[in-house]
Design a protein around this motif. Structure first.
Motif, PDB file in Angstrom:
ATOM      1  N   SER A 157       0.839  -1.197   0.000  1.00 18.02           N
ATOM      2  CA  SER A 157       0.000   0.000   0.000  1.00 18.02           C
ATOM      3  C   SER A 157       0.870   1.241   0.000  1.00 18.02           C
ATOM      4  O   SER A 157       1.851   1.327   0.753  1.00 18.02           O
ATOM      5  CB  SER A 157      -0.922   0.004   1.220  1.00 18.02           C
ATOM      6  N   GLY A 190       0.127   5.276   0.201  1.00 17.27           N
ATOM      7  CA  GLY A 190      -0.892   6.306   0.336  1.00 17.27           C
ATOM      8  C   GLY A 190      -2.284   5.710   0.245  1.00 17.27           C
ATOM      9  O   GLY A 190      -2.630   4.795   0.983  1.00 17.27           O
ATOM     10  N   GLU A 191      -3.057   6.204  -0.711  1.00 16.26           N
ATOM     11  CA  GLU A 191      -4.439   5.737  -0.870  1.00 16.26           C
ATOM     12  C   GLU A 191      -4.576   4.589  -1.867  1.00 16.26           C
ATOM     13  O   GLU A 191      -5.694   4.137  -2.135  1.00 16.26           O
ATOM     14  CB  GLU A 191      -5.318   6.910  -1.333  1.00 16.26           C
ATOM     15  N   THR A 192      -3.476   4.118  -2.418  1.00 17.36           N
ATOM     16  CA  THR A 192      -3.512   3.121  -3.490  1.00 17.36           C
ATOM     17  C   THR A 192      -2.856   1.820  -3.061  1.00 17.36           C
ATOM     18  O   THR A 192      -1.816   1.825  -2.398  1.00 17.36           O
ATOM     19  CB  THR A 192      -2.791   3.657  -4.746  1.00 17.36           C
ATOM     20  N   ASP A 193      -3.449   0.696  -3.455  1.00 15.42           N
ATOM     21  CA  ASP A 193      -2.846  -0.621  -3.262  1.00 15.42           C
ATOM     22  C   ASP A 193      -2.202  -1.071  -4.572  1.00 15.42           C
ATOM     23  O   ASP A 193      -2.748  -0.842  -5.662  1.00 15.42           O
ATOM     24  CB  ASP A 193      -3.901  -1.664  -2.870  1.00 15.42           C
ATOM     25  N   ARG A 224     -10.306   0.536  -2.065  1.00 17.27           N
ATOM     26  CA  ARG A 224      -9.199   1.428  -2.409  1.00 17.27           C
ATOM     27  C   ARG A 224      -8.801   1.260  -3.877  1.00 17.27           C
ATOM     28  O   ARG A 224      -8.913   0.167  -4.439  1.00 17.27           O
ATOM     29  CB  ARG A 224      -7.987   1.121  -1.516  1.00 17.27           C
ATOM     30  N   PRO A 231      -4.974   8.474  -6.583  1.00 19.91           N
ATOM     31  CA  PRO A 231      -6.259   7.779  -6.432  1.00 19.91           C
ATOM     32  C   PRO A 231      -7.249   8.074  -7.550  1.00 19.91           C
ATOM     33  O   PRO A 231      -8.195   7.301  -7.755  1.00 19.91           O
ATOM     34  CB  PRO A 231      -6.774   8.277  -5.078  1.00 19.91           C
TER      35      PRO A 231
END
Length: 265
Positions: free
Chosen positions: A105, A107-110, A146, A242
């Motif tokens: 992961s 930040g906001e992204t996987d 996500r 994102p």
């Protein structure tokens, strides 16, 4: 600023003195690592997306490991059709447990990375996700909402190179359907073909990156998967966002060209 991720694929390390179309894969790999460290020192991670060794030998993985010794990035190693699980595990025992897939992961992204190696393939080079790996992928796709980027060695969709498409991910359409149905995936990125290619499937971008070593010549249609050309090596720079991730490609050691400004853009 969006997280910056580095992507390299198809390293194809050989023993000293064994070149590929006159190129030294280890030297080309080291040069890309040096270039990345100099120009993208702020990168959060380096994914190396399979075909680490040309013949999957212990001696080749040892050279590959030596190449990584001084580079500054956290590294995730993936496996491709030229790799051998047993020999890889001898040199990288910390990576030996189970399939080489997982999730990081940023930040906001996987970022999901897949293990597409099928050592039982009748053609030796195509890939496949078995039932266990498909189940794992489905679990990951439904684990959250996500945004997601997926890394794969083998390509899932048609490339236009017939020889390479004969050794793609054999259940690639099924996998691409699963990914699209999740509604989470922004982009699928793979290596294997040694060429920059971009396509789209059911609203998901599929992109392919070049090798630090040798490239697939631009000969569409019929042709063997072993065709190679000594174009500049390179690597991908992925900027995670994102809403709109960006994939750039860096060609290393292109001929010097003068920079000119004409007052317009």
């Amino acid at each position: 600023m969006a997280a910056k991720i580095l992507l390299m694929s198809d390293i194809h390390i050989t023993e000293p003195g064994n070149q590929i179309i006159g190129l030294d894969p280890a030297a080309r790999f080291r040069r890309c690592l040096e270039h990345a460290a100099e120009h993208h020192a702020d990168a959060a991670h380096l994914f190396i997306m399979g075909d680490l060794a040309h013949h999957g030998r212990v001696s080749q993985y040892e050279i590959f490991k030596q190449c990584l010794a001084d580079q500054p990035f956290p590294v995730t190693l993936m496996l491709g059709n030229h790799d051998k699980r047993g020999a890889f595990a001898e040199v990288f025992p910390e990576c030996a447990a189970g399939f080489r897939h997982g999730r990081h992961s940023f930040g906001e992204t996987d970022v999901l990375f897949l293990d597409t190696l099928d050592e039982q393939a009748h053609d030796r080079h195509s890939g496949r996700l078995c039932h266990a790996r498909l189940d794992w992928l489905q679990t990951q796709l439904t684990a959250s909402k996500r945004p997601l980027v997926i890394l794969s060695h083998h390509h899932m969709l048609r490339s236009g190179f017939d020889g390479m498409d004969a050794i793609h991910l054999r259940n690639g359409t099924e996998v691409a359907d699963m990914i699209a149905a999740s509604g989470r995936c922004q982009m699928v990125i793979n290596g294997h073909i040694h060429r920059i290619i971009v396509s789209s499937y059911r609203g998901v971008t599929h992109a392919m990156i070049k090798s630090p070593c040798h490239q697939m010549p631009m000969v569409l249609g019929a042709g063997a998967s072993s065709l190679s050309v000594a174009e500049p090596g390179g690597y991908g720079v992925l900027l995670l966002d994102p809403l709109s991730p960006l994939l750039h490609h860096v060609d290393v050691d292109l001929p010097e060209c003068p920079v000119a400004f004409d007052g317009e853009s």
